[in-house]
Scaffold this motif. Structure first.
Motif: not given
Length: 95
Positions: A60-88
């Motif tokens: 539920r709180f992980g990265p969106p399904a499309g965010a990990l599409g190129g996960f194994m190809k490139d070594n790039r950080p994911l976008a930061k999560s919003q603070a209110e999402g981290l609090e929840r």
């Protein structure tokens, strides 16, 4: 005769909040980044222990399904999560 309830010998009139909640409440006010880190570690530990609710929480709180599409190809950080999402997330992890 011993006075107290079944919860660790506490007096029956004492609040039923566990002692660790004090630390979580303190971190919620003082250092939300540390609270989010501890919550993530707690949820990971619960997932490794086989707790189904923790696995659902990660989905539920992980990265969106499309965010990990190129996960194994490139070594790039994911976008930061919003603070209110981290609090929840932290609130759900320690309920």
């Amino acid at each position: 005769m011993k006075r107290g309830s079944a919860e660790g010998g506490r007096p029956a009139g004492e609040a039923k909040n566990p002692e660790w909640r004090v630390i979580v409440d303190f971190l919620r006010r003082a250092d939300q980044a540390l609270l989010a880190r501890l919550a993530r570690k707690m949820v990971n530990h619960l997932c490794w222990s086989g707790v189904a609710q923790a696995q659902e929480l990660l989905r539920r709180f992980g990265p969106p399904a499309g965010a990990l599409g190129g996960f194994m190809k490139d070594n790039r950080p994911l976008a930061k999560s919003q603070a209110e999402g981290l609090e929840r997330f932290a609130q759900a992890a320690f309920r």
